[in-house]
Design a protein around this motif. Structure first.
Motif, PDB file in Angstrom:
ATOM      1  N   SER A  54       0.592  -1.356   0.678  1.00 33.30           N
ATOM      2  CA  SER A  54      -0.459  -0.182   0.158  1.00 33.30           C
ATOM      3  C   SER A  54       0.744   1.060   0.106  1.00 33.30           C
ATOM      4  O   SER A  54       0.334   2.251  -0.565  1.00 33.30           O
ATOM      5  CB  SER A  54      -1.413   0.032   0.938  1.00 33.30           C
ATOM      6  OG  SER A  54      -0.261  -0.092   2.293  1.00 33.30           O
ATOM      7  N   LYS A  55       2.370   1.856   0.418  1.00 33.88           N
ATOM      8  CA  LYS A  55       3.175   2.122   1.249  1.00 33.88           C
ATOM      9  C   LYS A  55       3.656   2.648  -0.224  1.00 33.88           C
ATOM     10  O   LYS A  55       4.496   3.358  -0.441  1.00 33.88           O
ATOM     11  CB  LYS A  55       3.626   2.950   2.139  1.00 33.88           C
ATOM     12  CG  LYS A  55       2.826   2.437   2.927  1.00 33.88           C
ATOM     13  CD  LYS A  55       3.562   2.902   4.518  1.00 33.88           C
ATOM     14  CE  LYS A  55       2.179   2.489   5.939  1.00 33.88           C
ATOM     15  NZ  LYS A  55       3.062   2.874   6.785  1.00 33.88           N
ATOM     16  N   THR A 435       3.482  12.350  13.704  1.00 28.29           N
ATOM     17  CA  THR A 435       2.209  12.692  12.864  1.00 28.29           C
ATOM     18  C   THR A 435       3.026  13.915  12.246  1.00 28.29           C
ATOM     19  O   THR A 435       3.208  14.328  11.101  1.00 28.29           O
ATOM     20  CB  THR A 435       1.281  12.831  13.961  1.00 28.29           C
ATOM     21  OG1 THR A 435       1.081  11.628  14.558  1.00 28.29           O
ATOM     22  CG2 THR A 435      -0.085  13.885  12.834  1.00 28.29           C
ATOM     23  N   ASN A 439       3.657  14.958   7.761  1.00 26.33           N
ATOM     24  CA  ASN A 439       2.666  15.733   7.096  1.00 26.33           C
ATOM     25  C   ASN A 439       3.426  17.261   6.611  1.00 26.33           C
ATOM     26  O   ASN A 439       3.212  17.817   5.466  1.00 26.33           O
ATOM     27  CB  ASN A 439       1.969  16.238   8.213  1.00 26.33           C
ATOM     28  CG  ASN A 439       0.434  15.228   8.132  1.00 26.33           C
ATOM     29  OD1 ASN A 439      -0.390  15.616   7.619  1.00 26.33           O
ATOM     30  ND2 ASN A 439       0.916  14.423   9.077  1.00 26.33           N
ATOM     31  N   ASN A 442       4.642  15.683   3.349  1.00 30.17           N
ATOM     32  CA  ASN A 442       3.566  15.509   1.772  1.00 30.17           C
ATOM     33  C   ASN A 442       3.103  16.689   1.785  1.00 30.17           C
ATOM     34  O   ASN A 442       2.358  16.942   0.579  1.00 30.17           O
ATOM     35  CB  ASN A 442       2.356  14.441   2.543  1.00 30.17           C
ATOM     36  CG  ASN A 442       2.800  12.765   2.859  1.00 30.17           C
ATOM     37  OD1 ASN A 442       3.725  12.647   2.020  1.00 30.17           O
ATOM     38  ND2 ASN A 442       2.544  12.327   3.642  1.00 30.17           N
ATOM     39  N   SER A 486       5.114   4.585   9.657  1.00 29.54           N
ATOM     40  CA  SER A 486       3.948   5.459   9.939  1.00 29.54           C
ATOM     41  C   SER A 486       3.061   5.038   9.483  1.00 29.54           C
ATOM     42  O   SER A 486       2.962   4.459   8.522  1.00 29.54           O
ATOM     43  CB  SER A 486       4.217   6.361  10.087  1.00 29.54           C
ATOM     44  OG  SER A 486       2.987   7.582  10.129  1.00 29.54           O
ATOM     45  N   ASN A 487       1.882   5.052  10.904  1.00 25.96           N
ATOM     46  CA  ASN A 487       0.475   4.637  10.140  1.00 25.96           C
ATOM     47  C   ASN A 487      -0.652   6.426  10.335  1.00 25.96           C
ATOM     48  O   ASN A 487      -1.588   6.070   9.671  1.00 25.96           O
ATOM     49  CB  ASN A 487      -0.056   3.804  10.928  1.00 25.96           C
ATOM     50  CG  ASN A 487       0.329   2.205  10.223  1.00 25.96           C
ATOM     51  OD1 ASN A 487       0.026   2.177   9.135  1.00 25.96           O
ATOM     52  ND2 ASN A 487       0.482   1.341  11.707  1.00 25.96           N
ATOM     53  N   VAL A 488      -0.154   7.070  10.036  1.00 27.36           N
ATOM     54  CA  VAL A 488      -0.385   8.901  10.199  1.00 27.36           C
ATOM     55  C   VAL A 488      -1.527   9.141   9.347  1.00 27.36           C
ATOM     56  O   VAL A 488      -1.266   8.459   8.566  1.00 27.36           O
ATOM     57  CB  VAL A 488       0.506   9.517  11.225  1.00 27.36           C
ATOM     58  CG1 VAL A 488       1.181   9.157  11.972  1.00 27.36           C
ATOM     59  CG2 VAL A 488       1.517  10.138   9.768  1.00 27.36           C
ATOM     60  N   SER A 489      -2.041   9.858   9.311  1.00 23.88           N
ATOM     61  CA  SER A 489      -3.040  10.486   8.521  1.00 23.88           C
ATOM     62  C   SER A 489      -2.386  11.608   7.921  1.00 23.88           C
ATOM     63  O   SER A 489      -1.795  12.127   8.851  1.00 23.88           O
ATOM     64  CB  SER A 489      -4.970  10.284   8.814  1.00 23.88           C
ATOM     65  OG  SER A 489      -5.135  10.777  10.121  1.00 23.88           O
ATOM     66  N   ILE A 490      -3.379  12.495   6.774  1.00 21.19           N
ATOM     67  CA  ILE A 490      -2.873  13.815   6.399  1.00 21.19           C
ATOM     68  C   ILE A 490      -3.863  14.785   6.957  1.00 21.19           C
ATOM     69  O   ILE A 490      -4.870  14.387   6.963  1.00 21.19           O
ATOM     70  CB  ILE A 490      -2.628  13.937   4.891  1.00 21.19           C
ATOM     71  CG1 ILE A 490      -2.301  13.279   4.294  1.00 21.19           C
ATOM     72  CG2 ILE A 490      -2.563  15.449   4.500  1.00 21.19           C
ATOM     73  CD1 ILE A 490      -0.249  12.945   4.568  1.00 21.19           C
ATOM     74  N   LEU A 491      -2.982  15.813   8.200  1.00 16.28           N
ATOM     75  CA  LEU A 491      -4.485  16.219   8.980  1.00 16.28           C
ATOM     76  C   LEU A 491      -5.107  17.756   8.389  1.00 16.28           C
ATOM     77  O   LEU A 491      -4.253  18.167   6.713  1.00 16.28           O
ATOM     78  CB  LEU A 491      -3.384  16.699  10.369  1.00 16.28           C
ATOM     79  CG  LEU A 491      -2.853  15.712  11.084  1.00 16.28           C
ATOM     80  CD1 LEU A 491      -1.895  16.551  11.948  1.00 16.28           C
ATOM     81  CD2 LEU A 491      -4.008  15.068  11.362  1.00 16.28           C
TER      82      LEU A 491
END
Length: 548
Positions: A54-55, A435, A439, A442, A486-491
């Motif tokens: 996935s990554k 996190t 971010n 990205n 890391s499994n963090v999401s885009i904020l």
């Protein structure tokens, strides 16, 4: 040398399946949500390289090697960045654009020849009549792009007339050199193009219609940088959607078996390419974890081959079974004789792998002879002990029944081998750092915004990675490892600012006792610093964001 455009690089990254790519070089197997492999960058004894499909990243938990598909090719083949990008683009049939406006000259040899042979097929009525006699209709010819290679000079002339590379044709085994003359390897043969899992032509299989004994019935392309017969399944590019939908796959021995099964509606059928099913194929078989049905020819050779494969798959804990067709028929024969219902029935009642192997082992011994019976028991136990304890226990009664002995003679052996799984220890502080850094990587706006507040000192775990990011070292192993773990999401902007505030608050709270208990700070200075820090902590707690 002109640089590849960022847009073109992004297009390539979006087209890449990193597991497809890496499995072309090394054996890969699915473990949980990711894939594992023996790391090729150190002397790895147990699989320590994780690959995230996935990554699009890999990471070795032993030596630290990390990166994306391009980094893997750079390290594995010892190539420069642009050479590696070109190699990956060729593998996935992606055209690259350069900053000077030019495009890479993608190899057109194999797809061009495939189309040439396919068009030639319709100029040979005798070949079409032969295929029709085998019940292969024109729809199947078009679906599988079946072709015909005539006299040797025709292939050579096509290569020269279309400015295709003879050196490349030699490399891929299209032509061969002898007695100071070039010859087309697949001359006077029906051509079956072989595709990668992504649908790119990577080689050919050729069947002769000659009855001469000294001519091989089938020829396959030789191993090359794009073709590895031990890791490709014929027809998989057409079958993969059905395999995904039904969670089942039928593995046959030959091209015609696959073509005829697809014609009859069994479009999850594939075939090995002149080699037994092996670890190299496991990646494709693991993709959607389907039930695997082995359907080889019903003759003695086919049954023996099916036994080896059933043993191999059961030792990897695979679900499925073996189909043994009656009267020595193969799948193509069954469909040609319009025995579709019978084939479906055989598929429904396929023999589970372990049971099939046990029956085959026992059939080689005379159970009326006590000595032979004991040999049969030993052989069965040797096989059973290669399986998981659960499978051994599950087939204990079945084995005893087949041998006609007391189940107490069937012992269970516990192996220490376990699946390689990796658990990443995390805490709230490190997750907050991850996190913010992900971010920043990205989103360029977040990157510059964060620089107004952060320094290396604010990071307990990822200070080195922070410095690498602000220095533009985004392809460093440590940054790839951070992305991988890391499994963090885009904020949103507001969420990102809140994470910055939390990180700064945590830093200030940790700094307070360090100042209070530091004997090297003068008492008056210490009191001023503590007072200032306490005020800053209060402001941060009240939701204010500022640099400290």
């Amino acid at each position: 040398m002109a640089r590849i455009t960022q847009l073109s690089l992004q297009k390539l990254q979006d087209s890449v399946d990193i597991v497809d790519l890496i499995s072309h070089y090394i054996d890969v197997r699915k473990v949980g949500a990711n894939y594992m492999a023996l790391c090729p960058f150190h002397d790895d004894k147990t699989p320590s390289m994780s690959i995230s499909q996935s990554k699009g990243l890999y990471h070795c938990h032993a030596c630290g090697a990390s990166g994306d598909s391009i980094k893997f090719v750079m390290e594995y083949e010892r190539l420069g960045f642009q050479e590696a990008v070109q190699r990956v683009a060729d593998f996935f049939n992606v055209v690259l654009e350069y900053e000077n406006g030019s495009f890479n000259k993608k190899s057109e040899l194999l797809p061009s020849l495939s189309l040439f042979y396919h068009n030639k097929m319709f100029q040979h009525e005798d070949i079409l009549e032969y295929l029709a006699s085998r019940k292969i209709d024109r729809d199947s010819i078009k679906t599988f792009e079946i072709g015909y290679s005539g006299a040797s000079y025709e292939t050579l002339k096509f290569i020269d007339d279309n400015n295709l590379s003879r050196n490349e044709a030699l490399e891929y085994g299209i032509i061969t050199q002898g007695h100071n003359k070039a010859y087309a390897k697949f001359a006077n043969r029906i051509i079956f193009p072989i595709h990668s899992s992504s649908g790119v032509v990577v080689g050919f299989g050729g069947r002769t219609l000659s009855t001469e004994k000294n001519i091989a019935k089938y020829l396959n392309s030789p191993q090359s940088k794009v073709f590895n017969k031990s890791k490709i399944l014929y027809g998989y590019h057409l079958a993969k959607q059905r395999i995904y939908k039904e969670k089942s796959i039928i593995v046959c021995e030959g091209y015609l078996d696959v073509i005829m099964l697809h014609k009859a509606g069994f479009t999850n059928a594939v075939a090995t390419l002149g080699t037994a099913l092996n670890e190299g194929h496991l990646y494709l078989l693991n993709k959607d974890n389907p039930k695997i049905f082995i359907c080889y020819d019903g003759d003695i050779a086919g049954i023996n081959a099916a036994t080896k494969v059933a043993k191999f798959l059961s030792q990897y804990g695979k679900d499925g079974g073996v189909i043994v067709l009656k009267n020595g028929l193969d799948p193509a024969d069954m469909i040609a004789q319009d025995k579709i219902h019978e084939f479906q029935n055989e598929l429904t009642y396929a023999k589970p792998f372990v049971e099939f192997v046990l029956q085959k082992i026992i059939s080689d011994f005379d159970l009326n002879n006590p000595i032979q019976k004991e040999y049969a028991l030993r052989t069965c136990l040797e096989y059973l002990h290669s399986l998981s304890p659960f499978l051994q226990d599950s087939y204990k009664q079945k084995c005893a029944m087949l041998l006609q002995i007391n189940p107490s003679y069937i012992t269970i052996k516990y192996n220490k081998k376990t699946e390689n799984t990796v658990v990443f220890p995390t805490n709230k502080s490190s997750f907050a750092e991850e996190t913010i850094l992900i971010n920043m990587l990205n989103n360029s706006h977040y990157f510059f915004f964060a620089l107004n507040f952060l320094d290396k000192k604010h990071f307990q775990q990822y200070g080195e990675e922070f410095e690498m990011i602000i220095q533009g070292k985004q392809n460093h192993d440590k940054i790839h490892a951070l992305r991988f773990k890391s499994n963090v999401s885009i904020l949103s902007q507001k969420e990102f600012e809140e994470q910055l505030r939390i990180l700064l608050l945590k830093y200030a709270q940790n700094l307070l006792p360090q100042i209070a208990y530091n004997p090297h700070i003068q008492p008056d200075v210490k009191m001023r610093n503590i007072h200032t820090l306490q005020k800053n902590i209060k402001r941060l707690q009240q939701g204010e964001l500022f640099a400290i």
